[in-house]
Design an enzyme around this catalytic site. Structure first.
Site, PDB file in Angstrom:
ATOM      1  CG  HIS A  19      -1.981   1.338   1.325  1.00  0.00           C
ATOM      2  ND1 HIS A  19      -3.216   1.049   1.779  1.00  0.00           N
ATOM      3  CD2 HIS A  19      -2.169   2.314   1.358  1.00  0.00           C
ATOM      4  CE1 HIS A  19      -4.269   2.106   1.164  1.00  0.00           C
ATOM      5  NE2 HIS A  19      -3.389   3.176   1.071  1.00  0.00           N
ATOM      6  CG  HIS A  21      -1.540   6.440  -2.494  1.00  0.00           C
ATOM      7  ND1 HIS A  21      -3.020   6.611  -2.614  1.00  0.00           N
ATOM      8  CD2 HIS A  21      -1.979   6.489  -1.770  1.00  0.00           C
ATOM      9  CE1 HIS A  21      -3.776   5.837  -2.279  1.00  0.00           C
ATOM     10  NE2 HIS A  21      -3.087   5.765  -1.042  1.00  0.00           N
ATOM     11  CG  HIS A 217      -8.320   3.622   0.875  1.00  0.00           C
ATOM     12  ND1 HIS A 217      -6.914   3.719  -0.818  1.00  0.00           N
ATOM     13  CD2 HIS A 217      -7.220   4.350   1.176  1.00  0.00           C
ATOM     14  CE1 HIS A 217      -6.382   3.902  -0.497  1.00  0.00           C
ATOM     15  NE2 HIS A 217      -6.012   4.271   0.272  1.00  0.00           N
ATOM     16  CD  GLU A 220      -6.765   6.875   5.275  1.00  0.00           C
ATOM     17  OE1 GLU A 220      -7.592   7.057   4.664  1.00  0.00           O
ATOM     18  OE2 GLU A 220      -5.608   6.876   5.631  1.00  0.00           O
ATOM     19  CG  HIS A 241      -5.181   3.082   5.558  1.00  0.00           C
ATOM     20  ND1 HIS A 241      -4.536   3.482   6.337  1.00  0.00           N
ATOM     21  CD2 HIS A 241      -5.186   3.366   4.617  1.00  0.00           C
ATOM     22  CE1 HIS A 241      -3.745   4.181   5.419  1.00  0.00           C
ATOM     23  NE2 HIS A 241      -4.423   3.877   4.036  1.00  0.00           N
ATOM     24  CG  ASP A 299      -0.933   4.988   2.417  1.00  0.00           C
ATOM     25  OD1 ASP A 299      -1.495   5.367   1.445  1.00  0.00           O
ATOM     26  OD2 ASP A 299      -1.390   6.341   3.076  1.00  0.00           O
TER      27      ASP A 299
HETATM   28  O1  LIG Z   1      -3.763   7.797   2.658  1.00  0.00           O
HETATM   29  C1  LIG Z   1      -5.232   7.733   1.869  1.00  0.00           C
HETATM   30  N1  LIG Z   1      -6.785   7.260   2.226  1.00  0.00           N
HETATM   31  C2  LIG Z   1      -6.629   8.317   1.385  1.00  0.00           C
HETATM   32  N2  LIG Z   1      -6.353   8.312   0.244  1.00  0.00           N
HETATM   33  C3  LIG Z   1      -5.452   8.969  -0.426  1.00  0.00           C
HETATM   34  C4  LIG Z   1      -4.707   8.336   0.680  1.00  0.00           C
HETATM   35  N3  LIG Z   1      -2.862   8.609   0.297  1.00  0.00           N
HETATM   36  C5  LIG Z   1      -3.307   9.623  -1.246  1.00  0.00           C
HETATM   37  N4  LIG Z   1      -4.561   8.826  -1.157  1.00  0.00           N
HETATM   38  C6  LIG Z   1      -4.985   9.363  -2.466  1.00  0.00           C
HETATM   39  C7  LIG Z   1      -4.795  11.302  -3.220  1.00  0.00           C
HETATM   40  C8  LIG Z   1      -3.829  10.169  -4.424  1.00  0.00           C
HETATM   41  O2  LIG Z   1      -3.964  11.466  -4.860  1.00  0.00           O
HETATM   42  C9  LIG Z   1      -4.598   9.113  -5.274  1.00  0.00           C
HETATM   43  C10 LIG Z   1      -4.320   8.348  -5.764  1.00  0.00           C
HETATM   44  O3  LIG Z   1      -3.003   7.917  -5.141  1.00  0.00           O
HETATM   45  O4  LIG Z   1      -5.387   8.536  -3.794  1.00  0.00           O
END
Ligand SMILES: O=c1[nH]cnc2c1ncn2[C@H]1C[C@H](O)[C@@H](CO)O1
Length: 363
Positions: A19, A21, A217, A220, A241, A299
Site C-alpha cells: 500500500h 501511492h 480504502h 481509515e 488501512h 502510504d
Molecule cells: O491515505 C490515504 N487515504 C485516502 N486516499 C489517499 C491516501 N493517500 C493518498 N490518497 C489519494 C490521493 C492520491 O492522489 C490518490 C491516488 O494515489 O489517492
C-alpha cells in the site's frame, strides 16, 4: 525536519509493500527539476522550502493531508517524461529500502490532461489521456525493475469523489492486466463520502466479473460500516488501512476468520489523524496479537517525510514488534499479494530462504 537517511534499520531482510501511492512517493528534487524544465511556477525556490510546503509534521486530518497534493501535482501531471521518471525513481527508492516486491497505486486521471473531466489541478487541456498515463507508468516501472532487480506491479485507483471516472478505471485494469496492472482500488476522502456510489459499485462488479483483484480504502477514518461495505458489497479482497474495523467486534471476528488482509500504514495513520498519536495504543498491535493477516506500508512517504524503515522502526520501538513478527507479516503480505499463483510461489520461496524458514523434510 527529521533527516531519515541515518535511521536505524530494525529489519534489514527482504520486504513486501502493498500500500503506497505513486503520487505520494515522488522525490522533492524531481518536482523541482520538472517545474524548472516546464516553466511551472512554484511558491518557493529550493528543495528545503518545498519540503516545508508539502510535508505534514503534526497529526491533522485526512482532508487536510489530501490538500497537500495541490502543492505539486500540477507540476507532474500532463508530462510524459515526468510520469515515466517518477515511476522509475519509485522502484529505485523501494529497492534501496530492501523491498523486493511492491504494488504501487495511483489514479491515472489525476496524472492526465485530456480525456478526463474535470481536468485536474487547473491544468490547460493537453493530449495525455489516462490510458497513456498507465502505459507510461508501466514503462517507468519496468525500466526500474530491470535496473534495480525487484518486482513492481500497479493498482489503479478510483476516487471516492469522482464516481464518473470509475468505469474508465476498471476498463484500464482489464486492458493492462497482463502488463503490470494487478488490481483496482477506491481511494480518496472517506470522511466526506462514506457510502460507495453506484458508479463505484458497478466498476467493482465488473472487476469481479473479469477476475480483476480488488482492494478498497476503508476504516481509515470512516466507520467500521465502510469496511463492511467494502468487503460485502464491493467484494474487496484486501482492506486499505481498516483500523476502525476494531470498532465492530463481530465484523472483526468475521474478517479474522476469513483471513482478510489489512494494509496498515502506521506513520500515515498518525499524521492523517486516523489513529491516536500514541503508537502504544495502535490498532496494528491488536492485529499483531491476534496473528491477523496484515502488512506494514508507507502510504505516502513524500508527504510524511518517511520511508519503510521508519514504519518498521516505529513498530519495533513503540509496539513491541519482533523480528519473527516482521517475517510473519511479510509472508502474509506475499500470500495476499495480487500476483498470479506461480509468481506468488516464487516470491514466497525467496522470502522463506532469506528468512531461513525452509521446512526440513529430512526424515
Ligand atoms: O491515505 C490515504 N487515504 C485516502 N486516499 C489517499 C491516501 N493517500 C493518498 N490518497 C489519494 C490521493 C492520491 O492522489 C490518490 C491516488 O494515489 O489517492
Amino acid at each position: 525536519m527529521a533527516d531519515r537517511s541515518s535511521e536505524q534499520v530494525v529489519f534489514s531482510k527482504p520486504k513486501v509493500e502493498l500500500h503506497v501511492h505513486l503520487d505520494g512517493a515522488i522525490r522533492v528534487q524531481t518536482i523541482m527539476d520538472v517545474a524548472k524544465r516546464r516553466g511551472k511556477t512554484l511558491p518557493v525556490n529550493t528543495v528545503e522550502e518545498m519540503k516545508k510546503k508539502i510535508i505534514v509534521e503534526e497529526p491533522g486530518t485526512l482532508t487536510s493531508f489530501l490538500e497537500k497534493f495541490n502543492e505539486y501535482m500540477h507540476v507532474i501531471a500532463g508530462d510524459r517524461e515526468a510520469i515515466k521518471r517518477i515511476a522509475r525513481e519509485f522502484v529505485e527508492d523501494k529497492a534501496k529500502e530492501g523491498v523486493i516486491y511492491v504494488e504501487v497505486r495511483y489514479s491515472p486521471h489525476f496524472l492526465a490532461n485530456s480525456g478526463v473531466k474535470p481536468i485536474p489541478w487547473n491544468q490547460e487541456e493537453g493530449d495525455l489521456s489516462p490510458d497513456e498515463v498507465v502505459r507510461l507508468v508501466n514503462e517507468g516501472l519496468s525500466e526500474g525493475e530491470r535496473e534495480f532487480k525487484i518486482k513492481a506491479r500497479s493498482i489503479l485507483c478510483c476516487m471516492r469523489h469522482m464516481p464518473s471516472w470509475s468505469k474508465d478505471v476498471v476498463e484500464l485494469c482489464k486492458k493492462y492486466k497482463d502488463e503490470g496492472v494487478v488490481a483496482i482500488d477506491l481511494a480518496g476522502d472517506e470522511s466526506l463520502n462514506c457510502e460507495a456510489n453506484p458508479e463505484h459499485m458497478e466498476a467493482y462488479e465488473e472487476a469481479v466479473r473479469c477476475g480483476i483483484h480488488r482492494t478498497v480504502h476503508a476504516g481509515e477514518v470512516g466507520p467500521a460500516s465502510v469496511v463492511k461495505e467494502a468487503v460485502e458489497v464491493l467484494k474487496a479482497e484486501r482492506v486499505g488501512h481498516g483500523y476502525r474495523t476494531l470498532e465492530d467486534d463481530d465484523l472483526y471476528k468475521k474478517l479474522l476468520a476469513q483471513n482478510m488482509h489489512f494494509e496498515t500504514c502506521p506513520i500515515s495513520s498518525k499524521l492523517t489523524g486516523a489513529c491516536n498519536a500514541d503508537f502504544t495504543t495502535h490498532p496494528v498491535i491488536t492485529f499483531m496479537k491476534d496473528k491477523a493477516n496484515y502488512s506494514l506500508n508507507t502510504d505516502d512517504p513524500l508527504i510524511f517525510n518517511s520511508n519503510l524503515h521508519h514504519d518498521y522502526q516505529t513498530a519495533h520501538q513503540h509496539m513491541g514488534f519482533t523480528e519473527e513478527e516482521f517475517k510473519r507479516l511479510n509472508i502474509c503480505s506475499a500470500q495476499s499479494s495480487f500476483l498470479p499463483a506461480k509468481e506468488k510461489e516464487e516470491l514466497l520461496k525467496t522470502l522463506n530462504e532469506a528468512y531461513e524458514m525452509i521446512q526440513s523434510t529430512a526424515f
